[in-house]
Design an enzyme around this catalytic site. Structure first.
Site, PDB file in Angstrom:
ATOM      1  N   THR A  74      -6.967  -5.889   3.132  1.00 15.59           N
ATOM      2  CA  THR A  74      -7.262  -5.844   4.314  1.00 15.59           C
ATOM      3  C   THR A  74      -8.720  -6.600   4.697  1.00 15.59           C
ATOM      4  O   THR A  74      -8.805  -7.310   5.575  1.00 15.59           O
ATOM      5  CB  THR A  74      -7.589  -4.364   4.740  1.00 15.59           C
ATOM      6  OG1 THR A  74      -6.347  -3.568   4.417  1.00 15.59           O
ATOM      7  CG2 THR A  74      -8.256  -3.904   6.156  1.00 15.59           C
ATOM      8  N   ASN A 157       6.639  -5.114   4.313  1.00 14.45           N
ATOM      9  CA  ASN A 157       6.171  -3.870   3.371  1.00 14.45           C
ATOM     10  C   ASN A 157       7.304  -2.858   3.775  1.00 14.45           C
ATOM     11  O   ASN A 157       7.497  -2.067   2.941  1.00 14.45           O
ATOM     12  CB  ASN A 157       4.975  -3.437   3.852  1.00 14.45           C
ATOM     13  CG  ASN A 157       4.635  -3.292   5.281  1.00 14.45           C
ATOM     14  OD1 ASN A 157       4.661  -4.259   5.943  1.00 14.45           O
ATOM     15  ND2 ASN A 157       4.154  -2.159   5.646  1.00 14.45           N
ATOM     16  N   GLN A 185       3.266  -8.008  -0.456  1.00 10.79           N
ATOM     17  CA  GLN A 185       4.495  -7.291  -0.866  1.00 10.79           C
ATOM     18  C   GLN A 185       5.269  -8.402  -1.529  1.00 10.79           C
ATOM     19  O   GLN A 185       6.051  -7.983  -2.633  1.00 10.79           O
ATOM     20  CB  GLN A 185       5.194  -6.636   0.182  1.00 10.79           C
ATOM     21  CG  GLN A 185       4.465  -5.804   0.935  1.00 10.79           C
ATOM     22  CD  GLN A 185       4.304  -4.302   0.033  1.00 10.79           C
ATOM     23  OE1 GLN A 185       4.835  -4.274  -1.077  1.00 10.79           O
ATOM     24  NE2 GLN A 185       3.558  -3.454   0.237  1.00 10.79           N
ATOM     25  N   HIS A 207      -3.581  -3.625  -5.995  1.00  8.60           N
ATOM     26  CA  HIS A 207      -2.969  -2.634  -6.455  1.00  8.60           C
ATOM     27  C   HIS A 207      -1.279  -2.710  -6.142  1.00  8.60           C
ATOM     28  O   HIS A 207      -0.664  -1.523  -6.338  1.00  8.60           O
ATOM     29  CB  HIS A 207      -3.586  -1.381  -5.631  1.00  8.60           C
ATOM     30  CG  HIS A 207      -3.341  -1.098  -4.256  1.00  8.60           C
ATOM     31  ND1 HIS A 207      -2.669  -0.515  -3.723  1.00  8.60           N
ATOM     32  CD2 HIS A 207      -4.208  -1.794  -3.134  1.00  8.60           C
ATOM     33  CE1 HIS A 207      -2.545  -0.591  -2.214  1.00  8.60           C
ATOM     34  NE2 HIS A 207      -3.488  -1.432  -1.987  1.00  8.60           N
ATOM     35  N   THR A 244     -22.249  -8.319  -5.168  1.00  7.86           N
ATOM     36  CA  THR A 244     -21.996  -8.155  -6.678  1.00  7.86           C
ATOM     37  C   THR A 244     -20.199  -8.242  -6.748  1.00  7.86           C
ATOM     38  O   THR A 244     -19.772  -7.305  -6.494  1.00  7.86           O
ATOM     39  CB  THR A 244     -22.933  -7.481  -7.487  1.00  7.86           C
ATOM     40  OG1 THR A 244     -24.185  -7.465  -7.265  1.00  7.86           O
ATOM     41  CG2 THR A 244     -22.509  -7.308  -8.777  1.00  7.86           C
ATOM     42  N   CYS A 332      -0.410   3.590   5.566  1.00  8.86           N
ATOM     43  CA  CYS A 332      -1.801   2.753   5.443  1.00  8.86           C
ATOM     44  C   CYS A 332      -2.776   3.819   5.522  1.00  8.86           C
ATOM     45  O   CYS A 332      -3.778   4.000   5.119  1.00  8.86           O
ATOM     46  CB  CYS A 332      -1.732   1.732   6.176  1.00  8.86           C
ATOM     47  SG  CYS A 332      -0.836   1.815   7.508  1.00  8.86           S
TER      48      CYS A 332
END
Ligand code: PLP
Length: 389
Positions: A74, A157, A185, A207, A244, A332
């Site tokens: 995203t 998806n 996907q 993920h 960071t 989502c």
């Protein structure tokens, strides 16, 4: 089946973390230092981040210097979808964004473009981007306002339908535009070569590959034409994304990328056989099941289906009570089951919605059997009561 036994068939929402990704994540957590520090501790973490960059680049067959790490797909979408670009130091304007109707909301929302500067590209009833419509839209594009940008995903998806990226790229580039590909996907489920796809930018997410949540990448074709940063600050990621770095998440992402890139054909042949058995099993239970995208190319792990008189919300709860985690389209926003914009775009009765089973490397024949037994019960309850599931 005991009450606690669960069958996870929602890999497109997120994949269980791979043991190798967990190990790499935990090992990196124990390393002290900031990757930007010049001391030994910092340098060790810098090496880890750069090794992760090489692994992620290899997954899409490009140079490590083309990878910008982000907090996920995203964020990568919000970085790349902007009217403000630079060619080296020279500003370059993107005048309008054209997004495929079936894109994930991360893309469909249009990033940093104003709403009026975003236009939808329709799909055919088969769920494939309408190339003639894209051609017509780009012919009408007003270049005086800046270049066109087009975003079309590689694999959807919800349905798993694969989009003709190279054909889209040819049209976009003929009109002097930029082509953004959401490969979230598709990654790990089909070989991806950024150059061969004709993508100027590509988006991936950790993920979905079995890495930790909260890591992703924007991958660019080159290093000269780049979006104006979304997050400014200390100049990390060559100034394209300050803040960071998260070495633990990136180490896990890299481990998942290595896994995704290896043995892709064998893995997907096995997963595809499970999916085919699952679909054949559903058809054996009822002829009423409609499997979306079954006639066109799909990634091997996804099956999106509808049953007449079974609302997707109802079906999702019924399967959950049966111990099966699957999804009503995309997942989502937490707990929200909306109508499928993908089915609407394909001209299907979206009020009913669909149910998505998505498999992964850890899926087994026993998972498919448990699903099919639950499917038969859900269908027979529906027959007895009209819509009791
Ligand atoms: N694009 C697609 C096709 C997706 O399926 C998802 C997640 O569901 C995203 C983008 C967003 O990814 P992330 O969760 O990394 O922000």
């Amino acid at each position: 089946m005991t009450k606690t036994e669960r069958t996870y068939l929602d890999w497109n929402a997120t994949a269980p973390v791979l043991p190798a990704a967990r190990e790499a994540f935990v090992a990196a957590l124990d390393m002290v230092g900031n990757p930007s520090s010049v001391h030994g501790e910092g340098r060790a973490l810098r090496m880890l981040v750069e090794a992760a960059r090489r692994d992620v680049a290899a997954l899409v067959d490009t140079a490590p210097s083309h990878v910008i790490f982000t907090s996920g797909a995203t964020e990568a979408a919000n970085l790349v979808l902007t009217p403000d670009y630079r060619m080296g130091r020279t500003p370059l304007a993107i005048g309008h964004l054209y997004v495929c109707e079936i894109e994930h909301p991360a893309i469909r929302e249009g990033g940093r473009f104003a709403r009026e500067d975003v236009t939808s590209i329709p799909v055919t009833p088969a769920g494939i981007v309408d190339l003639d419509a894209l051609e017509t839209l780009l012919q009408g594009h007003d270049k005086a306002r800046g270049l066109p940008m087009v975003a079309v995903m590689l694999a959807n998806n919800e349905t798993g339908i694969v989009q003709p990226a190279a054909a889209v790229a040819a049209i976009v580039h003929r009109h002097g535009g930029l082509f953004v590909v959401d490969a979230v996907q598709a990654a790990g489920r089909m070989p991806i070569e950024l150059e061969a796809l004709g993508a100027d930018f590509l988006i991936i997410s950790s993920h979905k590959l079995g890495g930790p949540k909260g890591a992703g990448a924007l991958v660019s074709k080159g290093e000269v034409l780049m979006p104006v940063p979304l997050i400014r600050g200390g100049g990390q990621e060559k100034g394209h994304r300050s803040g960071t770095e998260n070495p633990a998440a990136l180490a896990g992402f890299a481990a998942a990328a290595r896994f995704a890139a290896a043995d892709i054909a064998e893995r997907n042949a096995r997963i595809g056989a499970l999916r085919d058995a699952l679909e054949a099993g559903m058809r054996a239970v009822t002829n009423d099941v409609v499997i979306h995208g079954a006639q066109v190319e799909r990634i091997a792990n996804t099956s999106f289906f509808s049953l007449p008189d079974l609302k997707s919300e109802t079906g999702q709860i019924a399967f959950d009570l049966e111990g099966i985690a699957l999804s009503a389209g995309s997942a989502c926003s937490s707990g929200k089951v909306g109508q499928s914009h993908v089915l609407t775009a394909m001209g299907f009765d979206a009020a009913l919605g669909g149910l998505r089973v998505s498999l992964g490397p850890g899926s087994t024949g026993a998972d498919v059997e448990r699903f099919l037994a639950a499917f038969a019960r859900v269908v027979s309850r529906r027959r007895m009561t009209g819509n009791a599931a």
